[in-house]
Design a protein around this motif. Sequence first.
Motif, PDB file in Angstrom:
ATOM      1  N   ALA A  62       0.843  -1.210   0.000  1.00 43.13           N
ATOM      2  CA  ALA A  62       0.000   0.000   0.000  1.00 43.13           C
ATOM      3  C   ALA A  62       0.874   1.255   0.000  1.00 43.13           C
ATOM      4  O   ALA A  62       0.563   2.248  -0.663  1.00 43.13           O
ATOM      5  N   PHE A  63       2.001   1.207   0.739  1.00 43.63           N
ATOM      6  CA  PHE A  63       2.937   2.344   0.757  1.00 43.63           C
ATOM      7  C   PHE A  63       3.460   2.587  -0.658  1.00 43.63           C
ATOM      8  O   PHE A  63       3.462   3.710  -1.164  1.00 43.63           O
ATOM      9  N   LYS A  64       3.855   1.501  -1.310  1.00 41.34           N
ATOM     10  CA  LYS A  64       4.420   1.606  -2.659  1.00 41.34           C
ATOM     11  C   LYS A  64       3.366   2.124  -3.647  1.00 41.34           C
ATOM     12  O   LYS A  64       3.645   2.974  -4.487  1.00 41.34           O
ATOM     13  N   GLN A  65       2.169   1.596  -3.486  1.00 35.66           N
ATOM     14  CA  GLN A  65       1.079   2.043  -4.347  1.00 35.66           C
ATOM     15  C   GLN A  65       0.805   3.533  -4.132  1.00 35.66           C
ATOM     16  O   GLN A  65       0.540   4.278  -5.069  1.00 35.66           O
ATOM     17  N   GLY A  66       0.915   3.952  -2.864  1.00 29.38           N
ATOM     18  CA  GLY A  66       0.672   5.359  -2.519  1.00 29.38           C
ATOM     19  C   GLY A  66       1.622   6.308  -3.231  1.00 29.38           C
ATOM     20  O   GLY A  66       1.295   7.476  -3.461  1.00 29.38           O
ATOM     21  N   LEU A  67       2.791   5.807  -3.612  1.00 34.73           N
ATOM     22  CA  LEU A  67       3.770   6.674  -4.289  1.00 34.73           C
ATOM     23  C   LEU A  67       3.338   7.030  -5.709  1.00 34.73           C
ATOM     24  O   LEU A  67       3.898   7.925  -6.329  1.00 34.73           O
ATOM     25  N   ARG A  68       2.323   6.326  -6.217  1.00 37.05           N
ATOM     26  CA  ARG A  68       1.886   6.585  -7.593  1.00 37.05           C
ATOM     27  C   ARG A  68       0.936   7.782  -7.677  1.00 37.05           C
ATOM     28  O   ARG A  68       0.712   8.316  -8.744  1.00 37.05           O
ATOM     29  N   ASP A  69       0.381   8.157  -6.538  1.00 36.38           N
ATOM     30  CA  ASP A  69      -0.599   9.237  -6.536  1.00 36.38           C
ATOM     31  C   ASP A  69       0.023  10.504  -5.928  1.00 36.38           C
ATOM     32  O   ASP A  69       0.662  10.430  -4.884  1.00 36.38           O
ATOM     33  N   ARG A  70      -0.187  11.642  -6.587  1.00 36.63           N
ATOM     34  CA  ARG A  70       0.523  12.854  -6.184  1.00 36.63           C
ATOM     35  C   ARG A  70       0.249  13.253  -4.736  1.00 36.63           C
ATOM     36  O   ARG A  70       1.170  13.555  -3.976  1.00 36.63           O
ATOM     37  N   ASP A  71      -1.022  13.213  -4.315  1.00 40.96           N
ATOM     38  CA  ASP A  71      -1.343  13.684  -2.963  1.00 40.96           C
ATOM     39  C   ASP A  71      -0.827  12.727  -1.893  1.00 40.96           C
ATOM     40  O   ASP A  71      -0.266  13.144  -0.883  1.00 40.96           O
ATOM     41  N   SER A  72      -1.052  11.415  -2.115  1.00 42.41           N
ATOM     42  CA  SER A  72      -0.591  10.493  -1.071  1.00 42.41           C
ATOM     43  C   SER A  72       0.936  10.420  -1.055  1.00 42.41           C
ATOM     44  O   SER A  72       1.554  10.266  -0.001  1.00 42.41           O
ATOM     45  N   ARG A  73       1.550  10.610  -2.236  1.00 46.62           N
ATOM     46  CA  ARG A  73       3.022  10.646  -2.300  1.00 46.62           C
ATOM     47  C   ARG A  73       3.558  11.768  -1.404  1.00 46.62           C
ATOM     48  O   ARG A  73       4.499  11.588  -0.646  1.00 46.62           O
ATOM     49  N   LYS A  74       2.902  12.904  -1.478  1.00 48.94           N
ATOM     50  CA  LYS A  74       3.338  14.049  -0.676  1.00 48.94           C
ATOM     51  C   LYS A  74       3.225  13.718   0.811  1.00 48.94           C
ATOM     52  O   LYS A  74       4.121  14.000   1.603  1.00 48.94           O
ATOM     53  N   LYS A  75       2.118  13.086   1.173  1.00 49.44           N
ATOM     54  CA  LYS A  75       1.919  12.754   2.586  1.00 49.44           C
ATOM     55  C   LYS A  75       2.942  11.727   3.064  1.00 49.44           C
ATOM     56  O   LYS A  75       3.456  11.817   4.179  1.00 49.44           O
ATOM     57  N   LEU A  76       3.255  10.774   2.187  1.00 47.52           N
ATOM     58  CA  LEU A  76       4.165   9.696   2.604  1.00 47.52           C
ATOM     59  C   LEU A  76       5.626  10.139   2.629  1.00 47.52           C
ATOM     60  O   LEU A  76       6.407   9.633   3.435  1.00 47.52           O
ATOM     61  N   LEU A  77       5.992  11.054   1.753  1.00 48.13           N
ATOM     62  CA  LEU A  77       7.431  11.327   1.571  1.00 48.13           C
ATOM     63  C   LEU A  77       7.908  12.649   2.155  1.00 48.13           C
ATOM     64  O   LEU A  77       9.111  12.903   2.186  1.00 48.13           O
ATOM     65  N   THR A  78       6.966  13.491   2.601  1.00 44.39           N
ATOM     66  CA  THR A  78       7.411  14.783   3.158  1.00 44.39           C
ATOM     67  C   THR A  78       7.020  14.884   4.629  1.00 44.39           C
ATOM     68  O   THR A  78       6.115  14.194   5.097  1.00 44.39           O
ATOM     69  N   ARG A  79       7.738  15.723   5.346  1.00 43.72           N
ATOM     70  CA  ARG A  79       7.409  16.038   6.745  1.00 43.72           C
ATOM     71  C   ARG A  79       7.504  17.546   6.880  1.00 43.72           C
ATOM     72  O   ARG A  79       8.525  18.145   6.505  1.00 43.72           O
ATOM     73  N   ASP A  80       6.455  18.147   7.422  1.00 44.12           N
ATOM     74  CA  ASP A  80       6.446  19.605   7.634  1.00 44.12           C
ATOM     75  C   ASP A  80       6.832  20.351   6.352  1.00 44.12           C
ATOM     76  O   ASP A  80       7.585  21.329   6.384  1.00 44.12           O
ATOM     77  N   GLY A  81       6.341  19.852   5.211  1.00 47.01           N
ATOM     78  CA  GLY A  81       6.565  20.528   3.932  1.00 47.01           C
ATOM     79  C   GLY A  81       7.953  20.331   3.344  1.00 47.01           C
ATOM     80  O   GLY A  81       8.293  20.962   2.350  1.00 47.01           O
ATOM     81  N   ARG A  82       8.749  19.477   3.968  1.00 48.53           N
ATOM     82  CA  ARG A  82      10.112  19.251   3.453  1.00 48.53           C
ATOM     83  C   ARG A  82      10.275  17.803   3.003  1.00 48.53           C
ATOM     84  O   ARG A  82       9.616  16.913   3.552  1.00 48.53           O
ATOM     85  N   PRO A  83      11.179  17.558   2.036  1.00 45.52           N
ATOM     86  CA  PRO A  83      11.426  16.150   1.659  1.00 45.52           C
ATOM     87  C   PRO A  83      11.995  15.392   2.858  1.00 45.52           C
ATOM     88  O   PRO A  83      12.845  15.921   3.574  1.00 45.52           O
ATOM     89  N   PHE A  84      11.493  14.199   3.096  1.00 46.20           N
ATOM     90  CA  PHE A  84      11.982  13.385   4.223  1.00 46.20           C
ATOM     91  C   PHE A  84      12.497  12.052   3.676  1.00 46.20           C
ATOM     92  O   PHE A  84      13.599  11.627   3.997  1.00 46.20           O
ATOM     93  N   TYR A  85      11.694  11.437   2.822  1.00 46.09           N
ATOM     94  CA  TYR A  85      12.161  10.272   2.081  1.00 46.09           C
ATOM     95  C   TYR A  85      12.313  10.722   0.627  1.00 46.09           C
ATOM     96  O   TYR A  85      11.364  11.235   0.035  1.00 46.09           O
ATOM     97  N   VAL A  86      13.494  10.548   0.075  1.00 43.80           N
ATOM     98  CA  VAL A  86      13.767  11.021  -1.291  1.00 43.80           C
ATOM     99  C   VAL A  86      13.977   9.793  -2.157  1.00 43.80           C
ATOM    100  O   VAL A  86      15.029   9.137  -2.096  1.00 43.80           O
ATOM    101  N   LEU A  87      12.953   9.436  -2.925  1.00 38.91           N
ATOM    102  CA  LEU A  87      12.961   8.145  -3.614  1.00 38.91           C
ATOM    103  C   LEU A  87      12.819   8.258  -5.124  1.00 38.91           C
ATOM    104  O   LEU A  87      13.427   7.486  -5.861  1.00 38.91           O
ATOM    105  N   ILE A  88      11.982   9.189  -5.576  1.00 35.91           N
ATOM    106  CA  ILE A  88      11.665   9.237  -7.014  1.00 35.91           C
ATOM    107  C   ILE A  88      11.564  10.692  -7.489  1.00 35.91           C
ATOM    108  O   ILE A  88      11.178  11.578  -6.728  1.00 35.91           O
ATOM    109  N   SER A  89      11.870  10.899  -8.755  1.00 27.73           N
ATOM    110  CA  SER A  89      11.819  12.265  -9.307  1.00 27.73           C
ATOM    111  C   SER A  89      10.422  12.863  -9.239  1.00 27.73           C
ATOM    112  O   SER A  89      10.266  14.070  -9.041  1.00 27.73           O
TER     113      SER A  89
END
Length: 379
Positions: free
Chosen positions: A22-49
């Motif tokens: 589900a985490f991986k699937q979430g990376l395909r969608d712009r909004d959920s990607r933002k929630k999963l990969l950023t913290r306080d508006g900053r990149p936290f997990y840097v995985l894909i362009s």
Amino acid sequence: MQAAGAGSKVAQMADERLDFDAFKQGLRDRDSRKKLLTRDGRPFYVLISQQFSGEEIETLCDTATAIRRLDRHREGREFLRTVLRGYRIMNLFAQPSTRTAQSFMAAADKLGAVSKQVTDLSTSSFAKGESVEDSVRTLSSFFDAIVVRHKDDDFATRAAWALSRSGRPVPVISAGSGRSQHVTQSLLDLYTLRYSFAERGGINGKTVLIIGDIARNRAARSLAYLLTKFGQPRLFFACPEQYQPDADLRSYLEQHAIEVGVHDSLDYVLRERGRHIDAIYVTRLQQEWDSGGAPGQDKLGAADGFVLKPEYRELIRPDCVVMHPLPRVNELPDEWENHPGFVVWRQVRNGMWMRAALFASVWGADEEIRARARRLFLI
Ligand code: CP
């Protein structure tokens, strides 16, 4: 400098409910990607362009320029070395690297952080069968970020997922994920292109030719995804038929209304379109994947048809930018080094500035860096 904390509890709790798929699937969608990969508006997990917006990339480029100029200034250089003092960064490189590994360490050094490196997983408890999850959770006890290169496309994503569910999430930055993405390479490439086109209206509307093994070259793939963030560039690929862009990349480019041409003859593209091309990005054919991702001793060069031969200089404009992520074998001969658009060594150096900018952004130190550069009239 007080860098920001590990991130909001709310986002972390939301992530705890997700299994890996589900985490991986979430990376395909712009909004959920933002929630999963950023913290306080900053990149936290840097995985894909795809996770970066054009505006975020512009800000990273501005920070990279500020760092580059501060580093040349005595007071600026002293200031930089205080920015991430006390931070510790683990470089976990399970595949060979010269540029990426060393530039991440040099970037950390410029900002005063300490780097440690593990390159031979047979000396770690991976060799005893320890899971990715337990390994990265252990490393998060000693380090404030984990930079990871691995031949498995999903290794960095799995590390990020495991840490997002843990009590001590720390940033994870992919330094090359299998055949899929090399996100920090594409950021430095973009920074280099932006500099090259600064006096020519920026990247928007430019025509970029990417040569090589697009299906398996993570640098080429990441750059293609990233270019979609900059208006409407045109993209040509010259690649062997079996290594054309995959369905995922093609569909992303289509969704972003990018004009794409895929050709199996480099010679043809250059003869037909050479004078219209603004940048050529040459890549190595990735024969190591024929033996499962391990570099071999033979068959490493490109076939003649995918070598940017010196005589092709006649077919392109003198202001055409010529790039390569390196390492190169035979596909970009030395004769290109004196072409006016040759920026390969600038790319290498920009790797350090861009990776420093990324660290600064992850830990919320970038605004202060840019402010200091402005105060010193450097930007
Ligand atoms: N461009 C690049 O990733 O180079 P290294 O493999 O040397 O890190």
